[in-house]
Write a protein that holds these residues in place. Structure first.
Motif: not given
Length: 498
Positions: A334-344, A346-354
């Protein structure tokens, strides 16, 4: 339409988890040796009822007694379905499916209580991620319908977790005590760290907790002794005998368990990564991102660490840790998703989705392996389908060896006259030719005096290959069905042979 929307909002998550669990049951209805006591007990309660002398446990008591309370609860709710199935004339295997579905509903209803407390304490988004992570994990939803003592204990542990989040600390301890005394004595390894944290954080007072816990323990002990002494026809407290046998006498080798020993780190390097999948790294991250989470996770990790000291390890022993670890993972997601527009982030969110996608793929592969892990059940079903002894005057005796009984066959797999079944143990292969069995279901490709009719393949291993698909399930013949050469066989042309 508004009513339907309100219904889906209230029970949509339960329908999703329940549907996945139901698919696992329907596709893989058979059970393993670890579930045999509760499976046979449910069968006997549903079909023999008050005729206690016909119960399986009196003929095959096992190394130590187990409680009947879980089997009684599941059978009580499953009995209307089983009566309807019997009235329709369906095979008994459908009754096993019904009983397992009922068990799954019970466990998932306790998970629902825990999930509702998650929503109240952490918000609806964390709840959504909790459901998503749980649905992507094969083992939890596959195990929740399997009548293991660990799963029966899990239901009470879920209620304890829910009351913990709700702030009802004494109620949480009560459910853990019931779980320890009745279903799994090893839940005390979870009860201890949680109770200690409650005391250190002054969530409870020592003397009030002592009085509360002693009273709960007396009720739980009285319940299990009164029920199980009747069923076992002797004075018995099953879980105390299990504790005495395994921990005090150190005779767990009588179960043949020492052949499955693992290293001390196995739970953290194998069992939890396989069961949690993407939730495993997220659960570790969750302890850092939310200061409320470490207080919830620390006792659970202590439980796993304490269990790691035992040489025999299985995932089902620590299955009770999965819901709380999923909560920590959901907080991180939830924390990663809420901050997904921030630069770092965004990468973490992409890795999480993968990792979500990879977890789904791992779950599919694991399910396919599990589907092929009950060769004896499929073999007996195939025997019933090919052989049609409707015109046979005498009885058709099927002997099931120990391997067959451990890998998919239970009383629910048996059919009515003229079929008869023997699970006589310690019968050497050389002696079988002198017995009057019509069929054999065993692990031996050839038996003197018998003709091998067909074999049933089972899961052997996963193999990595170049190309698509990159992972292949390798199967090999594991169970063989034989027919006595002295018996007349009118269907010899229909048998595929070995």
């Amino acid at each position: 339409m508004p009513k339907m929307t309100k219904f889906l909002q209230s029970y949509g998550y339960d329908l999703i988890l329940g549907a996945i669990a139901a698919i696992y049951v329907v596709m893989s209805p058979y059970t393993k040796v670890e579930e045999s006591f509760n499976v046979q007990s449910m069968h006997d309660i549903l079909y023999h009822r008050h005729r206690l002398d016909s119960y399986d446990h009196l003929e095959f008591p096992g190394v130590v007694p187990r409680t009947f309370i879980g089997a009684f609860i599941v059978s009580f709710f499953a009995s209307p379905l089983v009566s309807f199935i019997t009235w329709l004339g369906f095979p008994k295997i459908y009754s096993l499916v019904a009983a397992r579905l009922v068990l799954g509903c019970i466990i998932l209803s306790t998970l629902r209580f825990f999930r509702i407390q998650i929503r109240k304490k952490f918000g609806p988004q964390v709840e959504s991620f909790f459901v998503l992570l749980t649905s992507l994990q094969f083992h939890f939803l596959f195990y929740c319908t399997r009548p293991l003592p660990n799963i029966l204990a899990l239901g009470l542990v879920n209620l304890a977790y829910g009351h913990w989040l709700k702030g009802n600390f004494y109620s949480a301890l009560s459910f853990l005590i019931f779980s320890t005394i009745i279903f799994r004595c090893d839940v005390m390894l979870l009860l201890g760290p949680i109770g200690l944290e409650f005391l250190l954080t002054r969530s409870i007072s020592f003397w009030k907790a002592l009085k509360y816990c002693v009273g709960t323990a007396v009720v739980a002990v009285g319940l299990t002794i009164s029920v199980d002494s009747i069923m076992w026809k002797k004075f018995v407290w099953p879980e105390f005998e299990v504790f005495w046998f395994n921990s005090i006498l150190n005779r767990s080798s009588d179960w043949g368990l020492l052949n499955q020993t693992h290293s001390i780190h196995w739970y953290f390097t194998s069992a939890l990564p396989r069961s949690l999948l993407v939730a495993y790294p997220l659960s570790l991250l969750g302890t850092v991102l939310d200061r409320r989470v470490p207080f919830l996770i620390l006792p659970v990790l202590s439980f796993v660490i304490l269990y790691s000291k035992l040489p025999h390890k299985e995932l089902r022993f620590i299955i009770s840790s999965v819901p709380m670890l999923n909560l920590s993972a959901a907080v991180a997601a939830s924390r990663i998703y809420n901050n997904r527009k921030k630069t770092i982030w965004k990468l973490v969110n992409t890795v999480m989705l993968a990792l979500f996608v990879i977890s789904a793929g791992c779950t599919i592969v694991t399910f396919m392996a599990s589907y092929n892990n009950y060769p004896s059940g499929y073999a007996l079903k195939r025997l019933h389908q090919i052989s049609h002894p409707a015109n046979v005057v005498g009885e058709e005796w099927v002997h099931i060896d120990t391997f067959g009984a451990m890998n998919g066959i239970s009383r629910f797999c048996e059919e009515a006259f003229p079929w008869r079944y023997s699970k006589e143990e310690e019968v050497v292969v050389e002696e079988l030719r002198n017995r009057n069995f019509t069929y054999l279901v065993n692990e031996h490709p050839s038996v003197d005096g018998y003709k091998c009719l067909f074999s049933e393949e089972g899961f052997d291993r996963l193999e990595l290959r170049r190309g698509f698909p990159p992972i292949v399930l390798v199967k090999r013949a594991k169970v063989y069905v034989h027919r006595n050469r002295k018996k007349e066989d009118h269907l010899h042309k229909k048998w595929p042979g070995c």
